[in-house]
Design a protein around this motif. Sequence first.
Motif, PDB file in Angstrom:
ATOM      1  N   GLU A 137       0.270  -1.095   0.089  1.00  0.00           N
ATOM      2  CA  GLU A 137       0.198   0.709  -0.618  1.00  0.00           C
ATOM      3  C   GLU A 137       1.016   1.411   0.065  1.00  0.00           C
ATOM      4  O   GLU A 137       0.498   2.214  -1.024  1.00  0.00           O
ATOM      5  CB  GLU A 137      -1.176   0.178   1.107  1.00  0.00           C
ATOM      6  CG  GLU A 137      -2.425  -1.156   0.897  1.00  0.00           C
ATOM      7  CD  GLU A 137      -2.537  -1.304   2.448  1.00  0.00           C
ATOM      8  OE1 GLU A 137      -2.642   0.380   3.043  1.00  0.00           O
ATOM      9  OE2 GLU A 137      -3.711  -1.896   2.262  1.00  0.00           O
ATOM     10  N   ARG A 138       2.113   1.248   0.208  1.00  0.00           N
ATOM     11  CA  ARG A 138       2.197   2.238   0.677  1.00  0.00           C
ATOM     12  C   ARG A 138       3.533   2.757  -0.100  1.00  0.00           C
ATOM     13  O   ARG A 138       3.415   3.367  -0.372  1.00  0.00           O
ATOM     14  CB  ARG A 138       3.456   2.786   2.110  1.00  0.00           C
ATOM     15  CG  ARG A 138       2.860   2.877   3.398  1.00  0.00           C
ATOM     16  CD  ARG A 138       3.512   2.202   4.556  1.00  0.00           C
ATOM     17  NE  ARG A 138       5.197   3.208   4.834  1.00  0.00           N
ATOM     18  CZ  ARG A 138       5.601   2.925   5.419  1.00  0.00           C
ATOM     19  NH1 ARG A 138       6.024   1.878   6.543  1.00  0.00           N
ATOM     20  NH2 ARG A 138       6.908   4.341   5.981  1.00  0.00           N
ATOM     21  N   ALA A 139       4.076   1.341  -0.715  1.00  0.00           N
ATOM     22  CA  ALA A 139       4.898   1.403  -1.979  1.00  0.00           C
ATOM     23  C   ALA A 139       4.108   1.852  -3.386  1.00  0.00           C
ATOM     24  O   ALA A 139       3.979   2.907  -3.748  1.00  0.00           O
ATOM     25  CB  ALA A 139       5.236   0.315  -2.303  1.00  0.00           C
ATOM     26  N   ALA A 140       3.044   1.659  -3.453  1.00  0.00           N
ATOM     27  CA  ALA A 140       1.539   1.810  -4.278  1.00  0.00           C
ATOM     28  C   ALA A 140       1.968   3.730  -4.094  1.00  0.00           C
ATOM     29  O   ALA A 140       1.092   4.450  -5.123  1.00  0.00           O
ATOM     30  CB  ALA A 140       0.711   1.371  -4.405  1.00  0.00           C
TER      31      ALA A 140
ATOM     32  N   ALA B  27       9.574   0.018   2.878  1.00  0.00           N
ATOM     33  CA  ALA B  27      10.199  -1.900   2.502  1.00  0.00           C
ATOM     34  C   ALA B  27       9.999  -1.460   4.738  1.00  0.00           C
ATOM     35  O   ALA B  27      10.555  -1.364   4.799  1.00  0.00           O
ATOM     36  CB  ALA B  27      10.694  -2.087   2.032  1.00  0.00           C
ATOM     37  N   LYS B  28      10.090  -2.853   5.634  1.00  0.00           N
ATOM     38  CA  LYS B  28      10.102  -3.647   6.226  1.00  0.00           C
ATOM     39  C   LYS B  28      11.345  -4.423   6.200  1.00  0.00           C
ATOM     40  O   LYS B  28      11.369  -5.836   5.578  1.00  0.00           O
ATOM     41  CB  LYS B  28       9.013  -3.540   6.941  1.00  0.00           C
ATOM     42  CG  LYS B  28       9.452  -4.760   8.301  1.00  0.00           C
ATOM     43  CD  LYS B  28       8.612  -5.420   9.294  1.00  0.00           C
ATOM     44  CE  LYS B  28       6.928  -4.083   9.231  1.00  0.00           C
ATOM     45  NZ  LYS B  28       5.878  -4.766   9.517  1.00  0.00           N
ATOM     46  N   LEU B  29      12.222  -3.721   6.996  1.00  0.00           N
ATOM     47  CA  LEU B  29      13.217  -4.502   7.189  1.00  0.00           C
ATOM     48  C   LEU B  29      14.242  -5.337   8.378  1.00  0.00           C
ATOM     49  O   LEU B  29      13.663  -4.750   9.461  1.00  0.00           O
ATOM     50  CB  LEU B  29      14.829  -3.556   6.991  1.00  0.00           C
ATOM     51  CG  LEU B  29      15.058  -2.982   5.129  1.00  0.00           C
ATOM     52  CD1 LEU B  29      14.386  -1.937   4.973  1.00  0.00           C
ATOM     53  CD2 LEU B  29      16.460  -3.116   4.595  1.00  0.00           C
ATOM     54  N   GLN B  30      14.250  -6.526   8.440  1.00  0.00           N
ATOM     55  CA  GLN B  30      14.404  -7.739  10.171  1.00  0.00           C
ATOM     56  C   GLN B  30      15.732  -8.256   9.715  1.00  0.00           C
ATOM     57  O   GLN B  30      15.509  -8.829   8.895  1.00  0.00           O
ATOM     58  CB  GLN B  30      13.344  -8.118  10.491  1.00  0.00           C
ATOM     59  CG  GLN B  30      11.737  -7.284   9.997  1.00  0.00           C
ATOM     60  CD  GLN B  30      10.560  -8.453  10.441  1.00  0.00           C
ATOM     61  OE1 GLN B  30      10.804  -9.192   9.995  1.00  0.00           O
ATOM     62  NE2 GLN B  30      10.119  -7.802  10.969  1.00  0.00           N
TER      63      GLN B  30
END
Length: 541
Positions: free
Chosen positions: A189-192, A262-265
């Motif tokens: 959603e955030r990327a779009a 993106a979420k980085l883990q």
Amino acid sequence: RLLVVGIAVVAVGVSVWMPLAHVLGTEFAPQEDDGQFSVNLQMPTGSSLVAANEAARLLESRIRNEIPELVSMFASVGGGGFGGGGNGANLTVEVVEKHKRERSLDAIREQIRLFARTIPEGSVRTSVQNPLPSGQSVINISLLGDDLIILGQLSDQVAKVAEEPRGVAGTRASFQPQAAEVRFSVDRERAAAAGITATQAAGALRTVLQGSTVSQLRAEGEPAVDITVIGAGATGLSPAALGTIPVGLTRAGAVVSLGQVAKLQSRRSPVQISRLDRKRTVSVNADVAGRTVGDTARDLRANLAKVAMPPGYRWDIQGTVQRLDQAFAGLFAALMLSVLLIYMLLVALYESWLYPLSIMFSLPVALLGAFVGLLVTGNTLNIFSIIGVIALMGLVAKNAILLVDYTNTLRIRGLARNEALMEAGRARLRPIIMTSATVVAAMTPLAFKLEAGAESRAPMAVVIIGGVISSTVLTLGLVPVMYTILDDLQRFLKLPAEFRWPWHRRSALPEFVPVEAHAAPAARPLAMPTTMERTTGGGGD
């Protein structure tokens, strides 16, 4: 006769006892000494290519300065495959020919394995040329289960147990600690909303970490050179630093970073997951030095049986040890089949069930010379020596065939049994010794291991030489004795001496009667011409 039979029984008993009592060492195939061997250096998971290269240079320096037999050496660092990084190195070492050095390859390899103690956290494994390469370690213990963590704990325990038997060298476990990794997942959603696709985000990350070819430099008269863009020092970036990588522009022209879409883990995961029989598996590999594979594997199985395995987990020995068991079972079946075919052929030729048995008794006594030859020359019982035993069965039977066949011929002519045996022994002694000596002379150069890599072919020659010598000596006494015993048994049980084919009208041998009833025919002088005349006529000579 009882003395001869007793000697033969003792000879066969000793032949059977030697492999069962493990007097003879067993292995799949002998190691060849062609002056070359390989050295594998392995560094811990996560080691950089620079660290592996420095360790390889240190090992090369020790080999160059402390191995006087060295001729040449070739090293390759890195290339560990997916997930392996550059934490390994392979060296190919060539030394002088075996007749120009005092040490064996095993002694040189053992010295190189000791060099690993000077390499921090490095493990060294050596291997030599095998005539039947399998791509596996000599000893491969597979641990099967569902949980990799438990398998890793079991591999440490099994590795310690595997080091206890004499002859085991270079024990190592395939289980590697979980490697650190950064996993990022795109927020769709955030990327779009920012106008960024997952492909754009992955491409930007790839450019920073791995590099991307953006153009080519074309100088006049020279081939084109790729221009690659890559992030400086990107391999040491933290997840927070990776989140600042720009991945594109919004519709308004603002820069969008990777952390915004993106979420980085940070997490740890296995470098490699292997399966066997639909179970996760971890291997414990080892080499064998200074001892045969069969003896080492026997002690190893006894030690592994004492290891307590959790429910649902088990161990299985594979590699060369497994191939050894399979090859011995198949070759033993081939040996039994060859003996059966020899007897069937002799029955068909002699048209008798009894007389081939006297020939067959010459086969087991040949094993005494074959096994004693292996023991004296320091060879082992392997697939090549067993193939030599199979070939030996056909070679040793020819002495008994010569003796029995001429005995039957003399009995048909009217000689008594014992007289026929004595006369056949005198008449056939010369061809028996001549043919046996020919075989021994032909195999002798091969048994001396003169050329490079002859270790795999020498056991076959030693088996044939020893078996032919022992069978020649014992057959001359055993076959006549067994012939008389079977003859007496036939007359006692009143069994037919031979069978007849449906199309055969004439018996191959006369009916047996007591030996006393036979009388040797009177010698008749042969009329020999004193001159030879040759007449040529119109129709020919």
